[in-house]
Scaffold this motif. Structure first.
Motif, PDB file in Angstrom:
ATOM      1  N   ARG A 164     -27.815  14.298  36.823  1.00 33.28           N
ATOM      2  CA  ARG A 164     -27.299  14.385  35.452  1.00 33.28           C
ATOM      3  C   ARG A 164     -26.195  13.344  35.277  1.00 33.28           C
ATOM      4  N   ARG A 165     -26.471  12.340  34.472  1.00 32.94           N
ATOM      5  CA  ARG A 165     -25.509  11.249  34.298  1.00 32.94           C
ATOM      6  C   ARG A 165     -24.362  11.673  33.388  1.00 32.94           C
ATOM      7  N   ILE A 166     -23.145  11.332  33.814  1.00 37.19           N
ATOM      8  CA  ILE A 166     -21.949  11.565  33.006  1.00 37.19           C
ATOM      9  C   ILE A 166     -21.612  10.282  32.251  1.00 37.19           C
ATOM     10  N   ILE A 167     -21.487  10.389  30.949  1.00 37.86           N
ATOM     11  CA  ILE A 167     -21.000   9.292  30.111  1.00 37.86           C
ATOM     12  C   ILE A 167     -19.549   9.605  29.772  1.00 37.86           C
ATOM     13  N   PHE A 168     -18.639   8.725  30.163  1.00 36.86           N
ATOM     14  CA  PHE A 168     -17.240   9.023  29.850  1.00 36.86           C
ATOM     15  C   PHE A 168     -16.653   7.931  28.967  1.00 36.86           C
ATOM     16  N   CYS A 169     -15.853   8.358  28.015  1.00 37.75           N
ATOM     17  CA  CYS A 169     -15.253   7.453  27.044  1.00 37.75           C
ATOM     18  C   CYS A 169     -13.986   6.869  27.650  1.00 37.75           C
ATOM     19  N   ASP A 170     -14.046   5.582  27.946  1.00 35.96           N
ATOM     20  CA  ASP A 170     -12.976   4.906  28.683  1.00 35.96           C
ATOM     21  C   ASP A 170     -12.117   4.098  27.719  1.00 35.96           C
ATOM     22  N   GLU A 171     -10.920   4.606  27.442  1.00 40.78           N
ATOM     23  CA  GLU A 171     -10.033   3.912  26.501  1.00 40.78           C
ATOM     24  C   GLU A 171      -9.525   2.587  27.071  1.00 40.78           C
ATOM     25  N   GLY A 172      -9.709   2.377  28.373  1.00 38.21           N
ATOM     26  CA  GLY A 172      -9.275   1.120  28.986  1.00 38.21           C
ATOM     27  C   GLY A 172     -10.337   0.035  28.974  1.00 38.21           C
ATOM     28  N   ASP A 173     -11.518   0.344  28.460  1.00 36.68           N
ATOM     29  CA  ASP A 173     -12.596  -0.652  28.405  1.00 36.68           C
ATOM     30  C   ASP A 173     -12.240  -1.740  27.401  1.00 36.68           C
ATOM     31  N   GLU A 174     -12.444  -3.007  27.783  1.00 38.41           N
ATOM     32  CA  GLU A 174     -12.054  -4.122  26.920  1.00 38.41           C
ATOM     33  C   GLU A 174     -13.094  -4.441  25.848  1.00 38.41           C
ATOM     34  N   SER A 175     -14.290  -3.912  25.969  1.00 38.62           N
ATOM     35  CA  SER A 175     -15.311  -4.154  24.950  1.00 38.62           C
ATOM     36  C   SER A 175     -15.204  -3.088  23.862  1.00 38.62           C
ATOM     37  N   HIS A 176     -16.013  -3.221  22.800  1.00 36.79           N
ATOM     38  CA  HIS A 176     -15.940  -2.299  21.672  1.00 36.79           C
ATOM     39  C   HIS A 176     -17.242  -1.550  21.406  1.00 36.79           C
ATOM     40  N   ASN A 177     -18.360  -2.144  21.761  1.00 37.30           N
ATOM     41  CA  ASN A 177     -19.659  -1.619  21.347  1.00 37.30           C
ATOM     42  C   ASN A 177     -20.309  -0.799  22.458  1.00 37.30           C
ATOM     43  N   PRO A 178     -20.509   0.512  22.262  1.00 34.32           N
ATOM     44  CA  PRO A 178     -21.127   1.324  23.313  1.00 34.32           C
ATOM     45  C   PRO A 178     -22.651   1.241  23.341  1.00 34.32           C
ATOM     46  N   LEU A 179     -23.276   0.723  22.293  1.00 35.32           N
ATOM     47  CA  LEU A 179     -24.734   0.810  22.178  1.00 35.32           C
ATOM     48  C   LEU A 179     -25.491   0.061  23.278  1.00 35.32           C
ATOM     49  N   PRO A 180     -25.131  -1.171  23.622  1.00 31.64           N
ATOM     50  CA  PRO A 180     -25.871  -1.836  24.712  1.00 31.64           C
ATOM     51  C   PRO A 180     -25.820  -1.063  26.023  1.00 31.64           C
ATOM     52  N   ILE A 181     -24.691  -0.424  26.295  1.00 31.65           N
ATOM     53  CA  ILE A 181     -24.570   0.357  27.531  1.00 31.65           C
ATOM     54  C   ILE A 181     -25.440   1.598  27.460  1.00 31.65           C
ATOM     55  N   LEU A 182     -25.372   2.306  26.339  1.00 29.04           N
ATOM     56  CA  LEU A 182     -26.126   3.551  26.205  1.00 29.04           C
ATOM     57  C   LEU A 182     -27.630   3.306  26.239  1.00 29.04           C
ATOM     58  N   THR A 183     -28.095   2.258  25.595  1.00 29.54           N
ATOM     59  CA  THR A 183     -29.539   2.011  25.557  1.00 29.54           C
ATOM     60  C   THR A 183     -30.096   1.588  26.907  1.00 29.54           C
ATOM     61  N   SER A 184     -29.220   1.238  27.849  1.00 31.79           N
ATOM     62  CA  SER A 184     -29.686   0.877  29.195  1.00 31.79           C
ATOM     63  C   SER A 184     -29.814   2.086  30.118  1.00 31.79           C
ATOM     64  N   ILE A 185     -29.359   3.257  29.667  1.00 31.46           N
ATOM     65  CA  ILE A 185     -29.412   4.465  30.492  1.00 31.46           C
ATOM     66  C   ILE A 185     -30.821   5.046  30.457  1.00 31.46           C
ATOM     67  N   SER A 186     -31.380   5.326  31.622  1.00 26.95           N
ATOM     68  CA  SER A 186     -32.749   5.849  31.696  1.00 26.95           C
ATOM     69  C   SER A 186     -32.795   7.365  31.829  1.00 26.95           C
ATOM     70  N   GLU A 187     -31.740   7.978  32.354  1.00 29.02           N
ATOM     71  CA  GLU A 187     -31.747   9.431  32.533  1.00 29.02           C
ATOM     72  C   GLU A 187     -31.744  10.135  31.178  1.00 29.02           C
ATOM     73  N   ARG A 188     -32.373  11.318  31.144  1.00 29.11           N
ATOM     74  CA  ARG A 188     -32.377  12.127  29.936  1.00 29.11           C
ATOM     75  C   ARG A 188     -31.526  13.392  30.081  1.00 29.11           C
ATOM     76  N   SER A 189     -31.101  13.695  31.314  1.00 29.97           N
ATOM     77  CA  SER A 189     -30.149  14.785  31.529  1.00 29.97           C
ATOM     78  C   SER A 189     -28.756  14.178  31.530  1.00 29.97           C
ATOM     79  N   LEU A 190     -27.970  14.538  30.501  1.00 28.16           N
ATOM     80  CA  LEU A 190     -26.712  13.841  30.275  1.00 28.16           C
ATOM     81  C   LEU A 190     -25.557  14.811  30.110  1.00 28.16           C
ATOM     82  N   ALA A 191     -24.366  14.306  30.391  1.00 30.37           N
ATOM     83  CA  ALA A 191     -23.115  14.995  30.087  1.00 30.37           C
ATOM     84  C   ALA A 191     -22.171  13.976  29.477  1.00 30.37           C
ATOM     85  N   LEU A 192     -21.372  14.424  28.530  1.00 34.06           N
ATOM     86  CA  LEU A 192     -20.386  13.560  27.886  1.00 34.06           C
ATOM     87  C   LEU A 192     -19.002  14.058  28.239  1.00 34.06           C
TER      88      LEU A 192
END
Length: 245
Positions: A164-192
């Motif tokens: 089960r992949r954990i997606i965590f919101c990182d306020e220290g990330d220097e980029s702005h757009n989460p979509l390219p990262i999210l669309t690369s995830i293959s797992e369907r069991s997720l946690a936020l």
């Protein structure tokens, strides 16, 4: 089938089937009879998180007793969403809001997580569960999410199932757009995972970044309050990977 929002909805912790009757709790009696001024034979929708949604008729065998008679099923039971929501507790008023919005946005399990900078605390799991039920009643949700007891972040990660992949919101990330990262995830069991108002500590960020089952995402160019970040993150995850697609 979509929910019927014209009728009052109630959660009851009892089996539901045609012909069964259920006596309401005193709070429900007061709300239906004294607040809404409902009368004998008026109808409501009821659900228990297990047996689908049912149309029920009000029966008043006495002035202080209200029974609900199950008439027919209006919607079959839906399964719990497979999105787990992990969150650092906030102060009480905003915590109530956060829990309600998580249910509305399709979280199937709510797990409070104690981090190094956490500012709130969980004083009552019953209150959190009551907020879950209220949100389910108001928004047509049939599958009622579970609220688990708080756990320390390090302990949670040590026994986390790697599938089960954990997606965590990182306020220290220097980029702005989460979509390219999210669309690369293959797992369907997720946690936020949403951190506290003060953010994750550097030690916690380092730990999260080191784990192969964790993916960090940014949430745009602005600083968001934790409850705002929760709604924004749930929306973008549901739109890119979840049940909005």
């Amino acid at each position: 089938m979509r929910a019927n929002f014209r009728m009052q909805r109630l959660y009851i912790d009892a089996p539901l089937a045609e012909g069964l009757t259920h006596e309401t709790a005193s709070e429900q009696f007061n709300y239906l009879i004294n607040v809404l001024r409902m009368q004998e034979s008026d109808e409501v929708l009821v659900f228990n998180g297990r047996d689908g949604e049912w149309k029920a008729a009000l029966r008043l065998p006495s002035r202080k007793k209200l029974m609900l008679e199950m008439l027919e099923q209006t919607r079959a039971q839906s399964p719990l969403p497979d999105l787990h929501y992990l969150f650092a507790p906030l102060k009480v008023g905003r915590l109530d809001y956060l829990v309600q919005k998580a249910v509305e946005m399709g979280a199937g399990l709510l797990q409070p997580v104690m981090t190094q900078h956490v500012q709130g605390k969980i004083t009552s799991l019953e209150r959190l569960q009551a907020n879950v039920i209220e949100a389910a009643e108001q928004c047509g949700v049939l599958a009622v999410p579970e609220v688990r007891a708080p756990v320390k972040l390090k302990d949670l990660l040590e026994r986390w199932p790697a599938e089960r992949r954990i997606i965590f919101c990182d306020e220290g990330d220097e980029s702005h757009n989460p979509l390219p990262i999210l669309t690369s995830i293959s797992e369907r069991s997720l946690a936020l995972l949403i951190g506290p108002e003060g953010g994750f500590s550097e030690e916690e960020r380092h730990l999260l970044h080191s784990l192969p089952f964790v993916t960090a995402i940014p949430l745009g160019p602005r600083i968001l309050r934790a409850d705002t970040a929760a709604v924004a993150a749930l929306a973008v995850v549901q739109a890119s990977l979840g049940d909005w697609r």
